[in-house]
Design a protein around this motif. Structure first.
Motif, PDB file in Angstrom:
ATOM      1  N   SER A 207      51.029  40.944  48.334  1.00 18.33           N
ATOM      2  CA  SER A 207      50.481  41.616  49.512  1.00 18.33           C
ATOM      3  C   SER A 207      49.836  42.942  49.127  1.00 18.33           C
ATOM      4  O   SER A 207      50.137  43.522  48.074  1.00 18.33           O
ATOM      5  CB  SER A 207      51.588  41.874  50.534  1.00 18.33           C
ATOM      6  N   VAL A 208      48.962  43.417  50.002  1.00 18.80           N
ATOM      7  CA  VAL A 208      48.321  44.708  49.764  1.00 18.80           C
ATOM      8  C   VAL A 208      49.374  45.827  49.775  1.00 18.80           C
ATOM      9  O   VAL A 208      49.250  46.813  49.041  1.00 18.80           O
ATOM     10  CB  VAL A 208      47.172  44.972  50.769  1.00 18.80           C
TER      11      VAL A 208
ATOM     12  N   HIS B 151      41.686  44.500  46.569  1.00 12.57           N
ATOM     13  CA  HIS B 151      42.730  43.503  46.842  1.00 12.57           C
ATOM     14  C   HIS B 151      42.153  42.311  47.589  1.00 12.57           C
ATOM     15  O   HIS B 151      42.403  41.162  47.232  1.00 12.57           O
ATOM     16  CB  HIS B 151      43.882  44.118  47.631  1.00 12.57           C
ATOM     17  N   GLN B 152      41.349  42.578  48.618  1.00 11.48           N
ATOM     18  CA  GLN B 152      40.759  41.497  49.400  1.00 11.48           C
ATOM     19  C   GLN B 152      39.874  40.603  48.534  1.00 11.48           C
ATOM     20  O   GLN B 152      39.847  39.391  48.714  1.00 11.48           O
ATOM     21  CB  GLN B 152      39.956  42.048  50.571  1.00 11.48           C
TER      22      GLN B 152
ATOM     23  N   HIS C 110      42.089  48.595  48.923  1.00  7.16           N
ATOM     24  CA  HIS C 110      42.170  47.492  49.881  1.00  7.16           C
ATOM     25  C   HIS C 110      41.026  46.503  49.657  1.00  7.16           C
ATOM     26  O   HIS C 110      41.238  45.282  49.663  1.00  7.16           O
ATOM     27  CB  HIS C 110      42.158  48.027  51.313  1.00  7.16           C
TER      28      HIS C 110
ATOM     29  N   SER D 238      40.257  39.948  45.435  1.00  6.41           N
ATOM     30  CA  SER D 238      41.021  39.251  44.400  1.00  6.41           C
ATOM     31  C   SER D 238      42.379  38.769  44.891  1.00  6.41           C
ATOM     32  O   SER D 238      43.281  38.550  44.085  1.00  6.41           O
ATOM     33  CB  SER D 238      41.223  40.180  43.202  1.00  6.41           C
ATOM     34  N   VAL D 239      42.540  38.599  46.195  1.00  5.44           N
ATOM     35  CA  VAL D 239      43.853  38.289  46.759  1.00  5.44           C
ATOM     36  C   VAL D 239      44.463  37.027  46.155  1.00  5.44           C
ATOM     37  O   VAL D 239      45.663  36.974  45.907  1.00  5.44           O
ATOM     38  CB  VAL D 239      43.790  38.226  48.304  1.00  5.44           C
ATOM     39  N   GLU D 240      43.668  36.025  45.877  1.00  4.41           N
ATOM     40  CA  GLU D 240      44.205  34.781  45.301  1.00  4.41           C
ATOM     41  C   GLU D 240      44.680  35.006  43.868  1.00  4.41           C
ATOM     42  O   GLU D 240      45.705  34.457  43.460  1.00  4.41           O
ATOM     43  CB  GLU D 240      43.158  33.686  45.366  1.00  4.41           C
TER      44      GLU D 240
END
Length: 66
Positions: free
Chosen positions: A26-27, A16-17, A13, A19-21
């Protein structure tokens, strides 16, 4: 997953946060993808990282002894 195995992020998680862009999904999608990875593949990733780190430590210790 490799960012977690290598210790760059403490969890999937968190990775992911961070590198979200770049990831662009979605996670939940990330976790679904990880759930499809064979356990042996995960094990090999962990083994390779540990082996590499141990080699680095061993070389460092050998250099300090010499």
């Amino acid at each position: 997953m490799s960012l977690v195995v290598c210790g760059i992020h403490p969890s999937v998680h968190a990775a992911h946060q961070a590198s979200v862009e770049e990831i662009g999904v979605s996670v939940t999608s990330v976790y679904n993808k990880i759930n499809g990875i064979e356990p042996s593949t995960s094990g090999e990733l962990v083994r390779e990282v540990i082996e590499s780190r141990l080699l680095t430590v061993t070389r460092s210790l050998a250099a300090n002894i010499a």
